[in-house]
Design a protein around this motif. Structure first.
Motif, PDB file in Angstrom:
ATOM      1  N   GLY A  68     -50.022  43.543 -23.711  1.00  0.00           N
ATOM      2  CA  GLY A  68     -49.012  42.570 -24.154  1.00  0.00           C
ATOM      3  C   GLY A  68     -49.006  42.434 -25.663  1.00  0.00           C
ATOM      4  N   HIS A  69     -48.250  41.451 -26.122  1.00  0.00           N
ATOM      5  CA  HIS A  69     -48.165  41.186 -27.565  1.00  0.00           C
ATOM      6  C   HIS A  69     -48.044  39.687 -27.770  1.00  0.00           C
ATOM      7  CE1 HIS A  69     -43.768  40.234 -27.495  1.00  0.00           C
ATOM      8  NE2 HIS A  69     -43.742  41.112 -26.497  1.00  0.00           N
ATOM      9  N   PHE A  70     -48.545  39.210 -28.908  1.00  0.00           N
ATOM     10  CA  PHE A  70     -48.361  37.779 -29.161  1.00  0.00           C
ATOM     11  C   PHE A  70     -47.462  37.488 -30.360  1.00  0.00           C
ATOM     12  CE2 PHE A  70     -51.621  37.187 -32.484  1.00  0.00           C
ATOM     13  CZ  PHE A  70     -52.544  38.191 -32.199  1.00  0.00           C
ATOM     14  N   LEU A  97     -41.361  32.863 -22.809  1.00  0.00           N
ATOM     15  CA  LEU A  97     -41.160  33.932 -21.820  1.00  0.00           C
ATOM     16  C   LEU A  97     -41.626  35.275 -22.371  1.00  0.00           C
ATOM     17  CD1 LEU A  97     -39.889  35.029 -19.158  1.00  0.00           C
ATOM     18  CD2 LEU A  97     -37.689  35.113 -20.354  1.00  0.00           C
ATOM     19  N   ASP A  98     -41.321  35.525 -23.629  1.00  0.00           N
ATOM     20  CA  ASP A  98     -41.616  36.819 -24.264  1.00  0.00           C
ATOM     21  C   ASP A  98     -42.572  36.613 -25.427  1.00  0.00           C
ATOM     22  OD1 ASP A  98     -41.583  39.436 -25.034  1.00  0.00           O
ATOM     23  OD2 ASP A  98     -39.505  39.479 -25.685  1.00  0.00           O
ATOM     24  N   MET A  99     -43.952  36.655 -25.142  1.00  0.00           N
ATOM     25  CA  MET A  99     -44.482  36.710 -23.805  1.00  0.00           C
ATOM     26  C   MET A  99     -45.771  35.910 -23.699  1.00  0.00           C
ATOM     27  SD  MET A  99     -46.230  40.483 -23.492  1.00  0.00           S
ATOM     28  CE  MET A  99     -47.704  39.784 -22.721  1.00  0.00           C
ATOM     29  N   GLU A 132     -45.123  44.214 -31.781  1.00  0.00           N
ATOM     30  CA  GLU A 132     -44.322  44.836 -30.716  1.00  0.00           C
ATOM     31  C   GLU A 132     -42.832  44.618 -30.931  1.00  0.00           C
ATOM     32  OE1 GLU A 132     -42.224  45.534 -26.963  1.00  0.00           O
ATOM     33  OE2 GLU A 132     -42.324  43.658 -28.076  1.00  0.00           O
ATOM     34  N   GLU A 133     -42.484  43.420 -31.387  1.00  0.00           N
ATOM     35  CA  GLU A 133     -41.058  43.104 -31.542  1.00  0.00           C
ATOM     36  C   GLU A 133     -40.405  43.861 -32.692  1.00  0.00           C
ATOM     37  OE1 GLU A 133     -39.427  41.672 -29.382  1.00  0.00           O
ATOM     38  OE2 GLU A 133     -40.601  40.142 -28.352  1.00  0.00           O
ATOM     39  N   ILE A 134     -41.214  44.485 -33.534  1.00  0.00           N
ATOM     40  CA  ILE A 134     -40.634  45.248 -34.645  1.00  0.00           C
ATOM     41  C   ILE A 134     -41.067  46.716 -34.574  1.00  0.00           C
ATOM     42  CG2 ILE A 134     -40.227  43.319 -36.221  1.00  0.00           C
ATOM     43  CD1 ILE A 134     -42.930  43.922 -37.537  1.00  0.00           C
ATOM     44  N   LEU A 156     -47.657  42.725 -19.131  1.00  0.00           N
ATOM     45  CA  LEU A 156     -47.305  41.341 -18.805  1.00  0.00           C
ATOM     46  C   LEU A 156     -46.067  40.857 -19.559  1.00  0.00           C
ATOM     47  CD1 LEU A 156     -49.053  39.400 -16.818  1.00  0.00           C
ATOM     48  CD2 LEU A 156     -50.013  41.631 -17.392  1.00  0.00           C
ATOM     49  N   GLU A 157     -45.170  41.782 -19.842  1.00  0.00           N
ATOM     50  CA  GLU A 157     -43.861  41.406 -20.379  1.00  0.00           C
ATOM     51  C   GLU A 157     -43.112  40.639 -19.287  1.00  0.00           C
ATOM     52  OE1 GLU A 157     -42.411  41.835 -23.322  1.00  0.00           O
ATOM     53  OE2 GLU A 157     -43.503  43.433 -24.340  1.00  0.00           O
ATOM     54  N   PRO A 158     -42.064  39.892 -19.665  1.00  0.00           N
ATOM     55  CA  PRO A 158     -41.319  39.126 -18.660  1.00  0.00           C
ATOM     56  C   PRO A 158     -40.807  39.996 -17.515  1.00  0.00           C
ATOM     57  CG  PRO A 158     -40.494  38.675 -20.875  1.00  0.00           C
ATOM     58  CD  PRO A 158     -41.517  39.732 -21.019  1.00  0.00           C
TER      59      PRO A 158
END
Ligand SMILES: [Zn+2]
Length: 364
Positions: A68-70, A97-99, A132-134, A156-158
């Motif tokens: 996952g990512h925070f 939710l994400d995540m 992760e988002e970038i 464990l992504e949505p």
């Protein structure tokens, strides 16, 4: 779980803010350590430090990777307009939710497992990255190195949609930039001397949109264009940012070839093409289907029904799947509005999906 989730959401952690990410990471590290994990931080010069938490298990067994990512897409201060709140059976807030829900689920699934049977499951490695988002520029090598040693990867992504389907296929993602340089001139006085970068770019855009093949799962979206300075000046400069999605790994090369073969229509303009596919697709492999079937059986024993889905969005699961490691995604929170102001999770699904995760880990 709700208290932990609230805390995790209230420590904001945008992808581009190292100090904020490290603060969130420190909180998560403490929470994993409290539940019996050996935690290490992988320090980064500019990105947030990535977090690894290792739980012991059966001797000699290959570990499972919980991925996952925070980082979140929300800038600092979002909480003022979008505070963490519980309403109508949902929890709302930036990144809930994400995540962040998925991360809290990891903690509580491990807590449940360890209180029930200390070491009967495989060793479990939790890996949480911070970019992760970038595009996971700094997280990717770590994710890949860790996945190579693992039996399977649970992301464990949505989950998909409000029904909460698991994700067994994700498209690959890429970005291209088309940059055209022409020649500036006064639109009234020297029209013939100008070479419009905007006109040339427009023709290039029409070319790349022809690459789209919806039936094949291949899409090309010129999402952002820039160019020109004033209406009475022939534009010297124009560029376009293009998002591409592919369903099959083999399409990356063909698409790359097509982008690199673009040629200017106007020989007095120049065209520069940069970018490429940066996340390979997560294809619906046999290993992934096997994992999904196991999850489905475990869900059934808990009285839950579970579907699978394919999505156009990418995650770090794309990288692990491309290495050939069986990967199942969408095991995190069930809700809606990721990256949107109504981002929320269904609270009744939080303990259920956590129980299912624990059962899945135990059965692998
Ligand atoms: Zn995510």
């Amino acid at each position: 779980m709700l208290a932990t989730l609230r805390q995790a959401v209230e420590i904001e952690s945008p992808s581009d803010d190292k100090a904020a990410l490290d603060q969130c990471g420190a909180y998560l590290a403490r929470e994993f350590a409290r539940r019996g994990a050996k935690v290490s931080m992988h320090s980064q010069p500019t990105a947030g430090d990535h977090l690894k938490a290792e739980f012991p298990g059966r001797a000699g067994a290959k570990p499972l990777l919980l991925l996952g990512h925070f980082d979140t897409v929300w800038p600092l201060g979002t909480l003022e307009k979008m505070p963490f709140r519980v309403e109508n059976g949902r929890a709302y807030g930036p990144g809930v939710l994400d995540m962040k829900a998925g991360i809290v689920m990891m903690m509580y699934a491990m807590r449940a497992l360890r209180s029930a049977n200390e070491a009967n499951h495989r060793p479990v490695t939790v890996l949480l990255d911070t970019d992760e988002e970038i595009g996971s520029t700094t997280g990717r090598p770590l994710v890949e190195a860790e996945a190579r040693n693992c039996e399977a990867v649970l992301v464990l992504e949505p989950a998909q949609g409000i029904a909460g389907a698991l994700k067994t296929a994700r498209k690959g993602v890429g970005d291209y930039t088309l940059h055209v340089r022409g020649r500036a001139a006064h639109a009234g006085v020297d029209f013939e001397k100008g070479r419009s970068a905007i006109v040339e770019l427009s023709r290039q855009i029409l070319e790349v949109t022809k690459f789209t093949d919806v039936a094949r799962g291949l899409t090309v979206n010129p999402g952002v264009i820039h160019g020109g300075t004033r209406t009475n000046v022939i534009a010297a400069d124009a560029w376009c940012e293009v998002d591409v999605r592919i369903a099959r790994a083999a399409d990356a090369q063909e698409l790359e070839q097509k982008f690199r073969s673009l040629r200017v229509f106007d020989p007095d303009c120049t065209l520069e093409v940069t970018g490429g596919v940066n996340r390979p697709p997560m294809e619906r492999t046999e290993g992934t289907v096997r994992l999904f079937r196991t999850a489905q059986e475990q869900a059934k024993t808990l009285g839950l029904s579970l579907d699978e889905a394919a999505t156009g969005g990418g995650s770090d699961g794309n990288f692990t799947s491309a290495l050939g490691v069986p990967t199942l995604d969408g095991l995190g929170g069930v809700g809606e509005g990721a990256h949107a102001v109504h981002e929320s999770i269904l609270l009744e699904q939080l303990p259920r999906r956590t129980a299912m995760l624990a059962c899945l880990i135990e059965s692998l």
